[in-house]
Design a protein around this motif. Sequence first.
Motif, PDB file in Angstrom:
ATOM      1  N   LEU A 108      40.391  57.259  52.821  1.00  0.00           N
ATOM      2  CA  LEU A 108      40.257  57.289  51.363  1.00  0.00           C
ATOM      3  C   LEU A 108      38.820  56.928  51.012  1.00  0.00           C
ATOM      4  O   LEU A 108      38.217  56.058  51.646  1.00  0.00           O
ATOM      5  CB  LEU A 108      41.183  56.280  50.685  1.00  0.00           C
ATOM      6  N   VAL A 109      38.268  57.597  50.002  1.00  0.00           N
ATOM      7  CA  VAL A 109      36.995  57.192  49.426  1.00  0.00           C
ATOM      8  C   VAL A 109      37.309  56.531  48.090  1.00  0.00           C
ATOM      9  O   VAL A 109      38.010  57.110  47.263  1.00  0.00           O
ATOM     10  CB  VAL A 109      36.051  58.388  49.217  1.00  0.00           C
ATOM     11  N   ILE A 110      36.806  55.324  47.910  1.00  0.00           N
ATOM     12  CA  ILE A 110      37.091  54.555  46.701  1.00  0.00           C
ATOM     13  C   ILE A 110      35.774  54.123  46.069  1.00  0.00           C
ATOM     14  O   ILE A 110      34.895  53.599  46.750  1.00  0.00           O
ATOM     15  CB  ILE A 110      37.945  53.312  47.021  1.00  0.00           C
ATOM     16  N   SER A 111      35.636  54.357  44.773  1.00  0.00           N
ATOM     17  CA  SER A 111      34.466  53.899  44.018  1.00  0.00           C
ATOM     18  C   SER A 111      34.937  52.843  43.024  1.00  0.00           C
ATOM     19  O   SER A 111      35.284  53.167  41.889  1.00  0.00           O
ATOM     20  CB  SER A 111      33.790  55.062  43.285  1.00  0.00           C
ATOM     21  N   PHE A 154      38.397  53.301  55.251  1.00  0.00           N
ATOM     22  CA  PHE A 154      38.082  53.433  53.833  1.00  0.00           C
ATOM     23  C   PHE A 154      36.568  53.524  53.646  1.00  0.00           C
ATOM     24  O   PHE A 154      35.817  52.731  54.222  1.00  0.00           O
ATOM     25  CB  PHE A 154      38.632  52.235  53.054  1.00  0.00           C
ATOM     26  N   VAL A 155      36.154  54.503  52.862  1.00  0.00           N
ATOM     27  CA  VAL A 155      34.744  54.655  52.511  1.00  0.00           C
ATOM     28  C   VAL A 155      34.579  54.140  51.086  1.00  0.00           C
ATOM     29  O   VAL A 155      35.251  54.615  50.166  1.00  0.00           O
ATOM     30  CB  VAL A 155      34.299  56.124  52.613  1.00  0.00           C
ATOM     31  N   ILE A 156      33.702  53.161  50.912  1.00  0.00           N
ATOM     32  CA  ILE A 156      33.490  52.559  49.605  1.00  0.00           C
ATOM     33  C   ILE A 156      32.168  53.065  49.046  1.00  0.00           C
ATOM     34  O   ILE A 156      31.106  52.867  49.629  1.00  0.00           O
ATOM     35  CB  ILE A 156      33.478  51.017  49.676  1.00  0.00           C
ATOM     36  N   SER A 157      32.272  53.756  47.913  1.00  0.00           N
ATOM     37  CA  SER A 157      31.102  54.365  47.293  1.00  0.00           C
ATOM     38  C   SER A 157      30.925  53.780  45.900  1.00  0.00           C
ATOM     39  O   SER A 157      31.409  52.702  45.584  1.00  0.00           O
ATOM     40  CB  SER A 157      31.280  55.894  47.268  1.00  0.00           C
ATOM     41  N   GLY A 158      30.228  54.490  45.041  1.00  0.00           N
ATOM     42  CA  GLY A 158      29.998  53.964  43.701  1.00  0.00           C
ATOM     43  C   GLY A 158      29.224  54.947  42.862  1.00  0.00           C
ATOM     44  O   GLY A 158      29.301  56.154  43.086  1.00  0.00           O
ATOM     45  N   TYR A 334      41.283  63.791  52.915  1.00  0.00           N
ATOM     46  CA  TYR A 334      40.801  62.648  52.134  1.00  0.00           C
ATOM     47  C   TYR A 334      40.945  62.934  50.656  1.00  0.00           C
ATOM     48  O   TYR A 334      41.185  64.063  50.225  1.00  0.00           O
ATOM     49  CB  TYR A 334      39.353  62.319  52.519  1.00  0.00           C
ATOM     50  N   LEU A 335      40.812  61.876  49.861  1.00  0.00           N
ATOM     51  CA  LEU A 335      40.745  62.005  48.407  1.00  0.00           C
ATOM     52  C   LEU A 335      39.851  60.886  47.898  1.00  0.00           C
ATOM     53  O   LEU A 335      39.491  59.968  48.642  1.00  0.00           O
ATOM     54  CB  LEU A 335      42.142  61.950  47.779  1.00  0.00           C
ATOM     55  N   HIS A 336      39.499  60.976  46.631  1.00  0.00           N
ATOM     56  CA  HIS A 336      38.615  59.980  46.029  1.00  0.00           C
ATOM     57  C   HIS A 336      39.324  59.322  44.851  1.00  0.00           C
ATOM     58  O   HIS A 336      39.950  60.006  44.037  1.00  0.00           O
ATOM     59  CB  HIS A 336      37.323  60.642  45.543  1.00  0.00           C
ATOM     60  N   VAL A 337      39.229  58.002  44.780  1.00  0.00           N
ATOM     61  CA  VAL A 337      39.728  57.260  43.619  1.00  0.00           C
ATOM     62  C   VAL A 337      38.534  56.637  42.926  1.00  0.00           C
ATOM     63  O   VAL A 337      37.769  55.881  43.536  1.00  0.00           O
ATOM     64  CB  VAL A 337      40.735  56.169  44.038  1.00  0.00           C
TER      65      VAL A 337
END
Length: 467
Positions: A108-111, A154-158, A334-337
Amino acid sequence: MHYTIPTSTKVKLAFTKPIVNGLFKVLPYIPEKTVINTMKKLCGENNYPAGQEFIEKIFCTLRKVFRRANTNCKRAIIQNMIINEGVVGQKKRNAVRDELGFDIPVLLVISPTQRCPLRCYGCYAAEHSKDSDLSFEAFDRLITQAKGMGIHFFVISGGEPYIYDRIFEIFEKHSDAYFQTYTSAVTLAEKDHVEKIAKLGNVLPCISIEGFEEQTDRRRGKGHFKRVEKAMAKLKAAGVPFGFSATATRENNDMLLSDELVDYYSGLGCDVGYYFQYMPIGREPAFELVPTPEQRMLRFERILQLRREKPILLADFWCDGPLVGGCLAGGRRYLHVNNKGDAEPCVFAQASDMNIYESSLLEILRDSKLFRAIRRKQPYSDNLLRPCMIIDVPECWREAIAESGAKLSYATADKIAKDLKENIDHFSKEYAKLADPVWNEKYEKLYRKENDYVHSMRKKFADDSRE
């Protein structure tokens, strides 16, 4: 919801875990071929030829990583990333898939925030206040739900993830997961964040660059390059694996692909390097920054060459479709939240029809009309060098939004569908002229069997939907 794996599989895993643990403890001291052959026996081979080559490069790169990584980081890579995510997690994801009838993402990619102290032109992170951050409770709940389905990466972005107030609480609470962060390094160079990461062990920072000092400071502000160098020096000294993240534009595309640049950041200690094509979204989308079709083809060819020649793992979000069978978006892999809790198909595909405040991760994967519309269209082209529904086969993205009735996440997201439509359509056609002959000559036969299988599954999915 938590799923259990069959008893027979648990027995196999009971024997597999100590083998994996033992292998990685001696990893720096045994030949690469031995590592590759052992992992093939334990995990099998990848369906995609390029994907298998990439996995082998990962394990070869880990030999170098383990020579300098501290004990906490080595433990987390082995236990969280290899065993929890790669071995046990894959078995659980397969069990969920078999029960529910659709693939479960591998990450999951989470911002959690879109806030950032920098104001880089062309960035997709718009201006937001602290009140707009994802709540800790929703963030924590999402990761817990994902782990219950076998997802431990988990990939943490912003935005800038390290200015989210409770980010280290998330890392510590979920000590059985592995986190990769995309960061500008604004805090890593000055605060005690590197020390915290070194102690936790389960975080791999990837620092954004634009090239060397001139290019990086031009986009990110004067003095930022020195900050990046300082952060990388601290991470290396602390025994923390880390990498760089490079946005390829028309201005810096060729420089980012130079031996000089890759050697420089590898010399600073980078273990991985990710390339992202500039996408015209965000506050001030500028299509003139998008690399030309010729530059993108050059990037594809050079990344292949550099990945084979350099002691660093390199990947390209737009040019590495053959590694993974095309686009990963829409919950396929994957998906992005985002910070509002919207579940988006991709970081760059900024639209949604479901939200984690209202629905569980399982419900989103199962019920999202947008995700279902996207999965029905994947791969959007049999040419996996053209994997993106936004700029390679743009009609797929427009159709998915229209079919699902999804809403755009931000007002600025509308520009890519309307204001820039003509530019994107032209780019897509011109790039296809370059990519199609390469695919037909070098890859079509290698991927024919897999593409035929995907088409048969797509037809079955469409038939089941009609029923």
